[in-house]
Design a protein around this motif. Structure first.
Motif, short mmCIF file in Angstrom:
data_model
loop_
_atom_site.label_atom_id
_atom_site.label_comp_id
_atom_site.label_asym_id
_atom_site.label_seq_id
_atom_site.Cartn_x
_atom_site.Cartn_y
_atom_site.Cartn_z
N ILE A 140 5.24 -41.91 -6.03
CA ILE A 140 6.66 -41.57 -6.14
C ILE A 140 6.78 -40.21 -6.82
CG2 ILE A 140 8.92 -42.30 -7.02
CD1 ILE A 140 7.68 -45.14 -7.31
N PRO A 141 7.18 -39.15 -6.12
CA PRO A 141 7.30 -37.83 -6.76
C PRO A 141 8.17 -37.83 -8.02
CG PRO A 141 7.36 -37.57 -4.40
CD PRO A 141 7.39 -39.05 -4.65
N TYR A 142 9.33 -38.51 -7.97
CA TYR A 142 10.18 -38.55 -9.15
C TYR A 142 9.70 -39.59 -10.16
CZ TYR A 142 14.14 -35.32 -8.76
OH TYR A 142 14.94 -34.19 -8.75
N VAL A 144 6.64 -39.26 -11.12
CA VAL A 144 5.81 -38.31 -11.86
C VAL A 144 6.69 -37.36 -12.64
CG1 VAL A 144 4.22 -36.35 -11.58
CG2 VAL A 144 3.86 -38.46 -10.26
N GLY A 145 7.74 -36.88 -12.00
CA GLY A 145 8.67 -35.98 -12.67
C GLY A 145 8.63 -34.57 -12.11
N VAL A 146 9.58 -33.76 -12.53
CA VAL A 146 9.70 -32.39 -12.04
C VAL A 146 8.61 -31.50 -12.64
CG1 VAL A 146 11.17 -30.33 -12.02
CG2 VAL A 146 12.17 -32.59 -11.62
N ASP A 147 8.33 -31.66 -13.93
CA ASP A 147 7.33 -30.83 -14.59
C ASP A 147 5.97 -31.54 -14.49
OD1 ASP A 147 6.08 -28.84 -15.95
OD2 ASP A 147 7.00 -29.25 -17.88
N ILE A 148 5.36 -31.46 -13.31
CA ILE A 148 4.10 -32.16 -13.05
C ILE A 148 3.03 -31.70 -14.05
CG2 ILE A 148 2.28 -32.56 -11.35
CD1 ILE A 148 4.32 -31.88 -9.17
N ALA A 268 7.40 -30.45 -6.87
CA ALA A 268 8.17 -31.67 -7.09
C ALA A 268 9.42 -31.71 -6.21
CB ALA A 268 8.55 -31.79 -8.56
N GLY A 269 10.15 -30.61 -6.17
CA GLY A 269 11.38 -30.56 -5.38
C GLY A 269 11.11 -30.72 -3.90
N HIS A 270 10.09 -30.03 -3.40
CA HIS A 270 9.75 -30.08 -1.97
C HIS A 270 9.36 -31.50 -1.54
CE1 HIS A 270 7.97 -28.89 1.89
NE2 HIS A 270 6.95 -29.66 1.57
N TYR A 271 8.47 -32.12 -2.29
CA TYR A 271 7.97 -33.42 -1.87
C TYR A 271 8.95 -34.56 -2.17
CZ TYR A 271 3.57 -31.40 -0.42
OH TYR A 271 2.62 -30.67 0.24
N THR A 272 9.82 -34.37 -3.14
CA THR A 272 10.87 -35.37 -3.37
C THR A 272 11.81 -35.42 -2.17
OG1 THR A 272 10.79 -35.21 -5.78
CG2 THR A 272 12.83 -36.03 -4.81
N GLN A 273 12.23 -34.25 -1.69
CA GLN A 273 13.11 -34.20 -0.51
C GLN A 273 12.41 -34.77 0.72
OE1 GLN A 273 16.36 -33.57 -0.66
NE2 GLN A 273 16.00 -33.34 -2.86
N LEU A 274 11.14 -34.47 0.88
CA LEU A 274 10.38 -35.01 2.00
C LEU A 274 10.27 -36.53 1.90
CD1 LEU A 274 8.74 -34.45 4.55
CD2 LEU A 274 6.73 -34.03 3.10
N ALA A 275 10.03 -37.03 0.70
CA ALA A 275 9.92 -38.48 0.50
C ALA A 275 11.23 -39.17 0.86
CB ALA A 275 9.55 -38.79 -0.95
N LYS A 276 12.36 -38.54 0.53
CA LYS A 276 13.66 -39.14 0.85
C LYS A 276 13.89 -39.23 2.35
CE LYS A 276 16.07 -37.87 -3.43
NZ LYS A 276 17.16 -37.08 -4.04
N LYS A 277 13.26 -38.33 3.11
CA LYS A 277 13.42 -38.36 4.56
C LYS A 277 12.56 -39.43 5.21
CE LYS A 277 14.65 -33.46 5.03
NZ LYS A 277 14.21 -32.13 5.54
#
Length: 473
Positions: A140-142, A144-148, A268-277
């Motif tokens: 789950i990208p979020y 892990v968090g934004v500041d990986i 984090a931002g890129h893969y969070t949006q991809l995960a939501k899709k």
């Protein structure tokens, strides 16, 4: 009325789908008297609860379209389990309801196996900060968090406390010279630093990472904004520590806290949006969208996350090496740990993915660092491997005030007074990082005494943070 854009709608809770397009069309054709701010306030309510829109409202037709489209999209939604799986809460008296609710939603995910809330927990995005979540073959990208890879690093010097007290001007000079703070800040030209982490083949194989390599190079060895810091303090060992080979006594130490900068934030931002899709979850769980670890996207994120963790470690390494060279001092021992990351670990006889979003790894005999605030002590600890905590501990004291609340309620006078009372020299930082914005670290440590043993106590003496308390970009 000023034009409403897709970015405006995304900021108030819309997603990149057909609903966003329909809403933009509605705004384009709107002939009423509301200004942009008023429109956005109403649209925020419409997207969150379209069924509550009255028939007499000018937004009723839009709300009905949204309801119909949401039902259509819900047919592809992965359902949550009816009841959350059990999880353990440490320091229950200090944890806000918002963090508990977020954890309960996380425990309804079909991939969740076990969970725990640390005593410094507070509400975040997706998984609460201070939340630990074990999943079955899912990342789950979020979670892990934004500041990986945000981490702590401690260098213990072969230097007595008296030397620091007698040479504070030198330490202050080097603290300013050898650190770089602020969202977006970095180094240029000959002032950049080379490190083996930049030679990782992923920078050539992954197009996203390839485009980020120059940014990563520019920010290597810098510390960003928010609650990141570089500080000198006195660390005290009440008895000899065999593992570190350090005798009882007090030593000068350097403690740093920062993560993977804009590099990790973009990943984090890129893969969070991809995960939501690819993983459509109900509205209340959308920020917990996950990848199957066996999928192409899951493997991409896993590798990128690990690279961001290595990069965060490299940033600390550069800072600590620069400071050691500038001071001309011997390092007796160094300890560091991630606290925004995911690991493959064994749980009840099976391999799981353990997400620690603002939590310190605390497996048996594993060392970690739990800071307090700029005027409260931090602790060098050794894990006990407690199963109910999923072998974790807190990552700090945890916030008791939001940044906005702190800026409103804490005065500069009170801030300066507490620094003076604790004899702490501060360079930078905003009111949102004032000690009063944080929980009592002693209460937090008491609530997790079954999770870790305290090896040594660190007392901050000279702290540097971003000049404006800025957040990472």
């Amino acid at each position: 009325m000023k034009k409403i854009t897709g970015k405006d709608l995304l900021r108030i809770g819309f997603e990149e789908n057909i609903i966003l397009g329909k809403t933009l069309d509605f705004c384009k054709n709107y002939k009423g008297s509301l200004n942009k701010g008023e429109m956005l306030n109403i649209l925020k309510n419409v997207i969150e609860k379209p069924i509550d829109t009255f028939e007499t409202s000018a937004f009723y037709s839009l709300a009905q379209q949204i309801i119909a489209l949401q039902k259509e999209m819900d047919s592809d939604t992965i359902p949550l389990e009816t009841n959350p799986k059990p999880y353990t809460v440490f320091g229950s008296n200090y944890i806000e309801e918002g963090a508990r609710k977020q954890m309960e939603i996380a425990m309804k995910l079909p991939v969740s196996v076990a969970g725990a809330l640390m005593p410094d927990a507070h509400q975040g995005y997706g998984l609460p900060i201070g939340g630990v979540l074990a999943t079955r073959n899912a990342i789950i990208p979020y979670g892990v968090g934004v500041d990986i890879g945000c981490r702590m690093a401690l260098s213990i010097y072969d230097m007595e406390e008296s030397f620091f007290e007698e040479n504070q001007s030198k330490f202050k000079r080097e603290l300013i010279a050898q650190s770089n703070f602020g969202a977006g800040n970095g180094f240029r030209g000959q002032y950049r630093f080379d490190h083996r982490v930049l030679e990782n083949q992923l920078f050539n194989e992954n197009p996203l990472l390839k485009n980020l390599k120059d940014k990563a190079w520019a920010q290597l060895g810098s510390s960003g904004g928010g609650n990141h810091f570089v500080e000198f303090g006195i660390i005290e060992f009440a008895e000899r520590d065999e593992q570190l080979n350090i005798e009882k006594g007090k030593y000068v130490a350097l403690l740093t806290h920062s993560g993977s900068r804009g590099f990790g934030a973009t990943i984090a931002g890129h893969y969070t949006q991809l995960a939501k899709k690819v993983c459509k979850l109900p509205q209340e769980a959308k920020n917990l969208a996950y990848f199957d670890l066996n999928s192409t996207e899951g493997q991409e994120y896993w590798l990128a996350m690990n690279l961001a963790g290595d990069y965060a470690s490299a940033c600390h390494e550069v800072i600590h090496q620069k400071m050691q060279k500038a001071l001309g001092v011997e390092v007796l021992a160094k300890v560091e740990n991630h606290h925004n990351f995911a690991w493959k670990e064994q749980w009840n006889g099976e391999e799981v993915i353990v997400h620690r979003k603002g939590a310190t790894p605390a497996s048996k005999d594993v060392m970690g660092i739990i800071p307090g605030s700029m005027t409260a002590p931090g602790f060098l600890v050794r894990g006990k491997g407690e199963p109910e905590a999923i072998q974790s501990a807190s990552h700090g004291a945890g916030r008791q005030m939001s940044r906005t609340q702190a800026k409103k309620e804490i005065s500069k006078t009170d801030f300066k007074a507490i620094l003076k009372d604790h004899n702490v020299t501060l360079i930078g930082a905003g009111l949102d990082e004032a000690p009063m914005a944080y929980k009592d670290i002693h209460q937090v440590m008491e609530a997790q005494k079954n999770l870790i043993d305290v090896v040594a106590t660190f007392t901050p003496k000279m702290v540097r943070m971003a000049d404006d308390g800025s957040r990472e970009d």
